[in-house]
Scaffold this motif. Structure first.
Motif, mmCIF file in Angstrom:
data_model
loop_
_atom_site.group_PDB
_atom_site.id
_atom_site.type_symbol
_atom_site.label_atom_id
_atom_site.label_comp_id
_atom_site.label_asym_id
_atom_site.label_seq_id
_atom_site.Cartn_x
_atom_site.Cartn_y
_atom_site.Cartn_z
ATOM 1 N N ARG A 1 1.498 17.148 0.993
ATOM 2 C CA ARG A 1 0.321 16.276 0.871
ATOM 3 C C ARG A 1 0.310 15.228 1.996
ATOM 4 N NH1 ARG A 1 -1.683 15.043 -5.190
ATOM 5 N NH2 ARG A 1 -1.330 17.107 -6.105
ATOM 6 N N PRO A 2 -0.852 15.034 2.621
ATOM 7 C CA PRO A 2 -0.961 13.974 3.644
ATOM 8 C C PRO A 2 -0.645 12.583 3.078
ATOM 9 C CG PRO A 2 -2.832 15.472 3.765
ATOM 10 C CD PRO A 2 -2.085 15.834 2.519
ATOM 11 N N LEU A 3 -0.881 12.379 1.784
ATOM 12 C CA LEU A 3 -0.597 11.070 1.190
ATOM 13 C C LEU A 3 0.873 10.701 1.298
ATOM 14 C CD1 LEU A 3 -2.718 10.693 -2.099
ATOM 15 C CD2 LEU A 3 -2.809 9.280 -0.027
ATOM 16 N N LEU A 4 1.742 11.698 1.230
ATOM 17 C CA LEU A 4 3.167 11.419 1.344
ATOM 18 C C LEU A 4 3.503 10.889 2.737
ATOM 19 C CD1 LEU A 4 5.996 11.521 0.126
ATOM 20 C CD2 LEU A 4 6.180 13.889 0.927
ATOM 21 N N ILE B 1 4.178 17.795 -4.060
ATOM 22 C CA ILE B 1 3.681 16.703 -3.208
ATOM 23 C C ILE B 1 4.227 16.789 -1.779
ATOM 24 C CG2 ILE B 1 3.417 15.139 -5.173
ATOM 25 C CD1 ILE B 1 6.001 13.755 -4.234
ATOM 26 N N SER C 1 0.834 -1.207 0.000
ATOM 27 C CA SER C 1 0.000 0.000 0.000
ATOM 28 C C SER C 1 0.867 1.255 0.000
ATOM 29 C CB SER C 1 -0.927 0.004 1.220
ATOM 30 O OG SER C 1 -1.781 -1.117 1.213
ATOM 31 N N GLY C 2 1.866 1.277 0.866
ATOM 32 C CA GLY C 2 2.757 2.429 0.911
ATOM 33 C C GLY C 2 3.533 2.613 -0.379
ATOM 34 N N LEU D 1 1.392 9.410 4.723
ATOM 35 C CA LEU D 1 0.775 8.093 4.816
ATOM 36 C C LEU D 1 1.636 7.030 4.148
ATOM 37 C CD1 LEU D 1 -1.629 6.297 5.589
ATOM 38 C CD2 LEU D 1 -2.710 6.942 3.417
ATOM 39 N N ALA D 2 2.201 7.364 2.968
ATOM 40 C CA ALA D 2 3.047 6.404 2.255
ATOM 41 C C ALA D 2 4.262 6.017 3.090
ATOM 42 C CB ALA D 2 3.476 6.988 0.911
ATOM 43 N N ILE E 1 1.158 4.029 -3.084
ATOM 44 C CA ILE E 1 0.933 5.471 -2.915
ATOM 45 C C ILE E 1 2.180 6.246 -3.324
ATOM 46 C CG2 ILE E 1 0.500 7.282 -1.215
ATOM 47 C CD1 ILE E 1 -1.180 5.264 0.344
ATOM 48 N N TYR F 1 2.375 6.472 -7.084
ATOM 49 C CA TYR F 1 1.395 7.450 -7.567
ATOM 50 C C TYR F 1 1.904 8.874 -7.384
ATOM 51 C CZ TYR F 1 -2.651 10.557 -7.223
ATOM 52 O OH TYR F 1 -3.508 11.612 -7.360
ATOM 53 N N LEU F 2 2.457 9.175 -6.196
ATOM 54 C CA LEU F 2 2.956 10.517 -5.929
ATOM 55 C C LEU F 2 4.155 10.845 -6.826
ATOM 56 C CD1 LEU F 2 2.725 10.601 -2.019
ATOM 57 C CD2 LEU F 2 1.250 11.793 -3.636
#
Length: 329
Positions: free
Chosen positions: A279-282, A276, A257-258, A284-285, A261, A264-265
């Protein structure tokens, strides 16, 4: 009170050891010992009674020590302090020498007159016979309701279909008890532990009496401990010899999952020149990747611990019920 002697038989070991954990039950003990002795003597069973005092402060230990000097059918095990019912049961199991072991509470709510019935059922080929208090004489709110919920949850979680996990009146084959190590407060889950060891388990309705002396040591506060122990049992049932299957799988899912993500980033950064960094996604990754690596390492450590656990004790990962072979001369 009558001082009973062990019945004389040709067996080198007692037929049954009766293990009784005790915490502040001095008023119940004289009648309890007499009832156990009367019942088993009438059944012509060679027996021993093992009373484990778990840090009593009401004179129970002194009474047991006095009686152990007068009776040949009683062993008094006095623990140094209050360790809990699981530890008291474990001590009783360690000192038991009978071919079958029966446990019951010291408060006279379990009826010793049911012991021969449990032993007879054990002789039918079962490894554990559990009592079922169909007509419990306890408070509805603080005892019955929590017990019903806990029993339903344990049945659904462990696949051991008995109605009353909390009943202390149980009969075991001695070899089954020898295979089980008790820690924490796992005495409530003895049928589940026995199931993990491959035991044949059944239950029988038994009598249950209202408490005559003292007050109950149990309350609704134990619910949290039961839930935590249940999680332990579930892990032992499914992953005792293969912990990597749970930690490794969770770690792999977290890392995938990490990594997904992160890819994608990276794509939107290179393809669209997008920012990026905030971004919270970073975050999270990175968190998923680090967590995945940690879980994977936990799995490897757990595998090493399990191997050490089994190999250091010479403990096999299987249990043999019987071996059938035709001898060839």
């Amino acid at each position: 009170m009558t001082n009973y002697q062990l019945p004389i038989t040709n067996h080198p070991l007692p037929d049954v050891s009766v293990v009784v954990p005790i915490k502040d039950e001095v008023e119940s003990l004289p009648l309890l010992l007499e009832t156990i002795a009367t019942t088993l003597t009438a059944s012509e069973l060679n027996y021993e009674i093992i009373c484990v005092d778990d840090g009593s402060s009401d004179g129970s230990a002194e009474f047991l020590k006095e009686q152990a000097q007068l009776r040949t059918d009683l062993k008094a095990i006095i623990l140094r302090r209050n360790y809990g019912q699981t530890a008291a049961m474990s001590a009783g199991f360690n000192y038991a020498t009978g071919k079958a072991i029966v446990t019951l509470d010291a408060d006279l709510q379990n009826d010793p007159a049911d012991i021969p019935m449990l032993l007879a059922k054990l002789d039918e080929g079962y490894d554990l016979v559990s009592g079922w208090r169909q007509n419990r004489q306890d408070g509805a709110v603080n005892r019955l309701l929590p017990s019903k919920i806990a029993n339903w949850l344990i049945r659904r979680s462990t696949s051991v279909n008995i109605h009353d996990y909390g009943c202390s009146l149980k009969a075991y084959r001695a070899e089954l008890v020898a295979d089980m190590n008790l820690y924490g407060e796992l005495h409530r889950f003895l049928p589940a532990l026995a199931y993990i060891e491959g035991a044949r388990i059944t239950e029988l309705p038994v009598r249950h009496h209202a408490r005559r002396f003292g007050k109950s040591k149990y309350g609704i506060s134990r619910t949290f401990r039961v839930l935590m122990d249940l999680l332990t049992i579930l892990f032992m049932k499914k992953f005792l010899t293969r912990p990597m299957h749970v930690f490794g799988l969770l770690g792999l899912l977290s890392m995938v999952s990490g990594g997904g993500i992160g890819i994608y980033l990276t794509f939107i950064k290179l393809a669209f020149r997008a920012d990026i960094g905030n971004r919270p996604l970073l975050i999270l990754a990175v968190l998923l990747l680090v967590t995945g690596v940690q879980l994977f390492c936990f799995g490897l450590l757990a595998e090493l611990l399990m191997r050490t656990y089994h190999e250091s004790q010479g403990r096999p990962i299987y249990r043999v019920r019987e071996v059938v072979a035709k001898n060839i001369k």
